[in-house]
Write an enzyme that holds these catalytic residues in place. Structure first.
Site, mmCIF file in Angstrom:
data_model
loop_
_atom_site.group_PDB
_atom_site.id
_atom_site.type_symbol
_atom_site.label_atom_id
_atom_site.label_comp_id
_atom_site.label_asym_id
_atom_site.label_seq_id
_atom_site.Cartn_x
_atom_site.Cartn_y
_atom_site.Cartn_z
ATOM 1 N N HIS A 118 0.808 -1.215 0.000
ATOM 2 C CA HIS A 118 0.000 0.000 0.000
ATOM 3 C C HIS A 118 0.846 1.272 0.000
ATOM 4 C CE1 HIS A 118 0.911 0.629 4.294
ATOM 5 N NE2 HIS A 118 0.855 -0.689 4.371
ATOM 6 N N ASP A 119 0.331 2.288 -0.690
ATOM 7 C CA ASP A 119 0.888 3.646 -0.682
ATOM 8 C C ASP A 119 2.269 3.744 -1.315
ATOM 9 O OD1 ASP A 119 -1.289 5.043 0.928
ATOM 10 O OD2 ASP A 119 -0.688 3.486 2.341
ATOM 11 N N GLY A 136 5.265 -1.126 2.484
ATOM 12 C CA GLY A 136 4.426 0.051 2.295
ATOM 13 C C GLY A 136 5.197 1.359 2.258
#
Length: 259
Positions: A118-119, A136
């Site tokens: 994520h991100d 992440g």
């Protein structure tokens, strides 16, 4: 072009000339650009924004829920740029409330079994080798190559035109134009082969090498090295890119190799 054994949610937006093979699954709130090909058993989850002429091979999972205990179901997205190829069983998580999106740029190659958490933000023309694991909030700049089974710590940054050796553990930021390897991860020189392939002249490569001599071979701390680089080396975009990268590094940059 959509096989009758594929499932496509009626609210998904599928562009012209898209091929979706049998047993692929396309969830709601998904956008797929023109000319993209999606292989059997690939799953495209909500929030995916897939560009044109992308290839997603069998078993890949795109825009999955983040593996982050802080995630509370917020509406986030995953962007895949034009011309990118995502090979078998790759997993790419969508963003969290931190950045609200995960981004993979255009003309990238993400090889089999790689994971992008994520991100993350991955630039254009990047290559992630087989089983590369990206935690992440990682940023990877354009033209970087991360060789197979490398693991990248969360919040790390990898600069443009970097080459990372296979099986590496990336705990610190890797400045642009360099090669990185060994354990612990260390500066191994300039990525001169990659730079020549991308049109950098020998003169420009030598300029970059001169800059890194201040950082890794003169026994200077980074502040003093940058001070001397700015005072003693000719101005160039590459010089500014290196200096800005080091100044903005929050985790610190990789060390030089101790013989």
């Amino acid at each position: 072009m959509i096989h009758p054994l594929a499932y496509v949610h009626p609210e998904a937006k599928v562009g012209p000339n898209v091929t979706i093979e049998p047993f692929a699954v396309i969830h709601h709130n998904v956008e797929i650009g023109e000319g993209t090909w999606i292989g059997s058993h690939a799953v495209i989850y909500e929030g995916a924004r897939i560009g044109k002429n992308v290839k997603i091979f069998n078993g890949a999972s795109i825009s999955t829920i983040p593996q982050d205990l802080k995630f509370k179901g917020e509406s986030t997205e995953t962007f895949i740029g034009d011309g990118t190829s995502i090979r078998e069983f790759v997993t790419i998580s969508r963003g969290t409330s931190d950045k609200l999106k995960t981004v993979v740029g255009s003309d990238c190659l993400i090889m089999a079994y790689a994971h992008v958490a994520h991100d993350c933000t991955i630039g254009n023309n990047c290559i992630l080798g087989n089983s590369v694991q990206i935690a992440g909030h990682v940023v990877i700049d354009d033209w970087a190559i991360i060789s197979g089974t490398t693991a990248v710590h969360q919040f790390s940054r990898i600069g443009s035109h970097v080459m990372v050796s296979g099986g590496s553990l990336v705990r610190k930021d890797i400045p642009p134009f360099t090669t990185a390897g060994r354990e612990p991860l260390s500066f191994c020189g300039i990525n001169s082969v990659g730079l020549r392939r991308r049109g950098f002249s020998n003169e420009k490569i030598n300029e970059i090498q001169d800059i890194y001599r201040y950082i890794y071979f003169r026994g200077l701390n980074h502040s003093k090295a940058i001070e001397l680089i700015l005072a003693e080396t000719p101005h160039s975009d590459e010089r500014d890119q290196i200096v800005d990268f080091i100044r903005s590094s929050e985790r610190g940059i990789m060390k030089g190799f101790a013989v």
